[in-house]
Design a protein around this motif. Structure first.
Motif, PDB file in Angstrom:
ATOM      1  N   ARG A 139      -1.108  15.339  -2.305  1.00 50.71           N
ATOM      2  CA  ARG A 139      -0.717  13.841  -1.685  1.00 50.71           C
ATOM      3  C   ARG A 139       0.656  13.988  -1.181  1.00 50.71           C
ATOM      4  O   ARG A 139       1.038  13.281  -0.017  1.00 50.71           O
ATOM      5  CB  ARG A 139      -0.848  12.888  -2.646  1.00 50.71           C
ATOM      6  CG  ARG A 139      -0.686  11.298  -2.272  1.00 50.71           C
ATOM      7  CD  ARG A 139      -1.576  11.170  -0.930  1.00 50.71           C
ATOM      8  NE  ARG A 139      -2.891  10.752  -1.133  1.00 50.71           N
ATOM      9  CZ  ARG A 139      -3.800  11.042  -0.272  1.00 50.71           C
ATOM     10  NH1 ARG A 139      -3.492  11.552   0.825  1.00 50.71           N
ATOM     11  NH2 ARG A 139      -4.783  10.933  -0.681  1.00 50.71           N
ATOM     12  N   SER A 147      -4.331   7.702   4.804  1.00 52.53           N
ATOM     13  CA  SER A 147      -4.023   8.897   3.653  1.00 52.53           C
ATOM     14  C   SER A 147      -3.540  10.179   4.570  1.00 52.53           C
ATOM     15  O   SER A 147      -3.150  10.981   3.859  1.00 52.53           O
ATOM     16  CB  SER A 147      -5.777   9.427   3.218  1.00 52.53           C
ATOM     17  OG  SER A 147      -6.425   9.897   4.253  1.00 52.53           O
ATOM     18  N   CYS A 175      -8.853  16.981  -1.393  1.00 46.30           N
ATOM     19  CA  CYS A 175      -8.113  16.772  -2.742  1.00 46.30           C
ATOM     20  C   CYS A 175      -8.669  17.688  -3.830  1.00 46.30           C
ATOM     21  O   CYS A 175      -9.852  18.003  -3.770  1.00 46.30           O
ATOM     22  CB  CYS A 175      -8.819  15.330  -3.261  1.00 46.30           C
ATOM     23  SG  CYS A 175      -8.056  14.989  -4.826  1.00 46.30           S
ATOM     24  N   SER A 229      -0.439   3.077   2.634  1.00 43.99           N
ATOM     25  CA  SER A 229      -0.634   4.321   2.029  1.00 43.99           C
ATOM     26  C   SER A 229      -0.365   4.348   0.670  1.00 43.99           C
ATOM     27  O   SER A 229       0.630   3.734  -0.002  1.00 43.99           O
ATOM     28  CB  SER A 229       0.175   5.559   2.626  1.00 43.99           C
ATOM     29  OG  SER A 229      -0.132   6.857   2.298  1.00 43.99           O
ATOM     30  N   ARG A 270      -7.248   3.384  -7.017  1.00 49.59           N
ATOM     31  CA  ARG A 270      -6.877   3.210  -5.457  1.00 49.59           C
ATOM     32  C   ARG A 270      -7.266   1.927  -4.907  1.00 49.59           C
ATOM     33  O   ARG A 270      -6.427   1.379  -4.104  1.00 49.59           O
ATOM     34  CB  ARG A 270      -7.661   4.344  -4.809  1.00 49.59           C
ATOM     35  CG  ARG A 270      -7.382   4.465  -3.323  1.00 49.59           C
ATOM     36  CD  ARG A 270      -7.929   5.688  -2.860  1.00 49.59           C
ATOM     37  NE  ARG A 270      -7.610   5.839  -1.174  1.00 49.59           N
ATOM     38  CZ  ARG A 270      -6.580   6.176  -0.716  1.00 49.59           C
ATOM     39  NH1 ARG A 270      -5.644   6.726  -1.691  1.00 49.59           N
ATOM     40  NH2 ARG A 270      -6.373   6.164   0.559  1.00 49.59           N
TER      41      ARG A 270
END
Length: 390
Positions: free
Chosen positions: A97, A59, A234, A88, A148
């Protein structure tokens, strides 16, 4: 005042106080200890086999960056024989991101590893920015988590890889244990505490080599190794329930540094009582050897309560300090209090039906239901989008 020497090599100045056990060590010894503990976790849990292709869930954050660095180092040092690839996921979060993916691309060059990027937009037709715009911030982590997990599996399938490693650390596992306890979801404990997830019916196996590594020690390792990582959290995560569990664990850690590993160990013990019999505890040396969790030095024998009771019984006059609770309704004349028992009909124990793994009727992803979780969530999103359009 003379500088404190490293308690391991006794030569260099101690500059690191380990959050896990408060041992004071020098930089080189800390890096070596950290790598040795991860190596022990890998070997004792038999995570890899020679020649295996392994995808590292990258990530760009500290956990995945440290994981990639450590695995590259250990792979070369101990001849694991692994073919390592970075995988990723682009969730589609602007200002978060897209920036972190630039770090992942630099890591791919630094560690000389191939990089594969899969995106929510390509797989599902939705970005997380669009999901949050549709449903709001509350509950968005549920969508992201399901998407995810499936995105990692699909990315691994593109690479023809059947093993994905993630950067989940001891703090993450402890948070998950607390969340499952607070929700009363004991069956999920088995999956959340196991160092390896997946079964023979699954296409992709996942493992957590950093399961016993403290988050603070991961940060220290990244700092002293001068690793390149992305440190912004995030923008949608503060609303998550995990944040509450994280705050509680940080408070416990201030009072008792071993609290994180204690919670992980407790979760492993409780998982063994669940129907699917949790596995994946570290095969640590209980003596002075290097343990994957590094907790052997501070671990209790498990007999403290029995020892304390024996000590109290040996003290003169201890009999008058206790009141015995018995199960009858009447009262004794010896100081004990009898309490009524609520009798219940014995339940008939029938074995729970086993789920059979099939395929989602929409996307073909493995699922025990007609539709996988991702497709179910996508149906809700598309319905909300249609309602808004009307």
């Amino acid at each position: 005042m003379s500088p404190t020497p490293c308690m391991r090599c006794h030569n260099n100045k101690a500059i690191v106080k380990r959050p896990k056990n408060h041992h004071k060590v020098c930089r080189d010894c800390f890096l070596t200890i950290f790598e040795d503990e991860v190596h022990h976790t890998i070997v004792s849990s038999r995570l890899f086999h020679p020649g295996e292709r392994v995808a590292i869930g990258a990530s760009g954050g500290k956990d995945s960056t440290v994981l990639a660095s450590v695995l590259k180092t250990l792979n070369e040092r101990h001849n694991y024989g692994l073919d390592l690839v970075l995988l990723s996921v682009d969730e589609g979060i602007k200002g978060y991101r897209d920036d972190s993916l630039e770090t992942v691309k630099r890591n791919a060059t630094q560690y000389e590893m191939p990089l594969q990027i899969v995106s929510y937009d390509q797989l599902y037709g939705w970005t997380m920015d669009q999901v949050v715009e549709t449903i709001g911030k509350k509950g968005n982590c549920t969508y992201c988590g399901v998407f995810r997990r499936q995105a990692l599996d699909r990315g691994a399938k593109i690479l023809d890889i059947r093993h994905v490693v993630t950067g989940h650390n001891a703090d993450d596992v402890a948070e998950t244990v607390l969340m499952n306890l607070l929700r009363g979801d004991l069956p999920r404990l088995s999956r959340s505490t196991s160092i390896v997830t997946g079964s023979s019916a699954s296409e992709v196996k996942r493992s957590k080599p950093l399961k016993y590594a403290y988050e603070k020690e991961i940060v220290l390792y990244a700092h002293h190794k001068k690793l390149d990582y992305f440190s912004t959290e995030c923008i949608y995560s503060p609303e998550a329930f995990r944040g509450t569990a994280r705050s509680l664990i940080k408070s416990l850690e201030k009072v008792r540094p071993s609290a994180i590993l204690d919670i992980v160990r407790s979760g492993e013990d409780m998982a063994r009582l669940t129907p699917d019999k949790g596995q994946g505890a570290c095969g640590c040396d209980e003596g002075e050897g290097v343990g994957g969790c590094g907790s052997a030095n501070g671990r209790s024998s498990g007999a403290e309560l029995a020892q304390m009771e024996a000590s109290l019984n040996n003290q003169p006059g201890s009999e008058g300090l206790e009141t015995e609770i018995t199960s009858n309704e009447a009262s004794n004349g010896d100081g004990s209090v009898r309490l009524p028992i609520r009798h219940r009909r014995p339940k008939e124990h029938t074995p729970a039906p086993l789920q059979t793994l099939g395929q989602c009727v929409k996307c073909g992803y493995m699922s025990s239901q007609d539709m996988c979780q991702a497709c179910t969530l996508l149906e809700n999103l598309n319905k909300n989008r249609a309602d808004i359009a009307i």
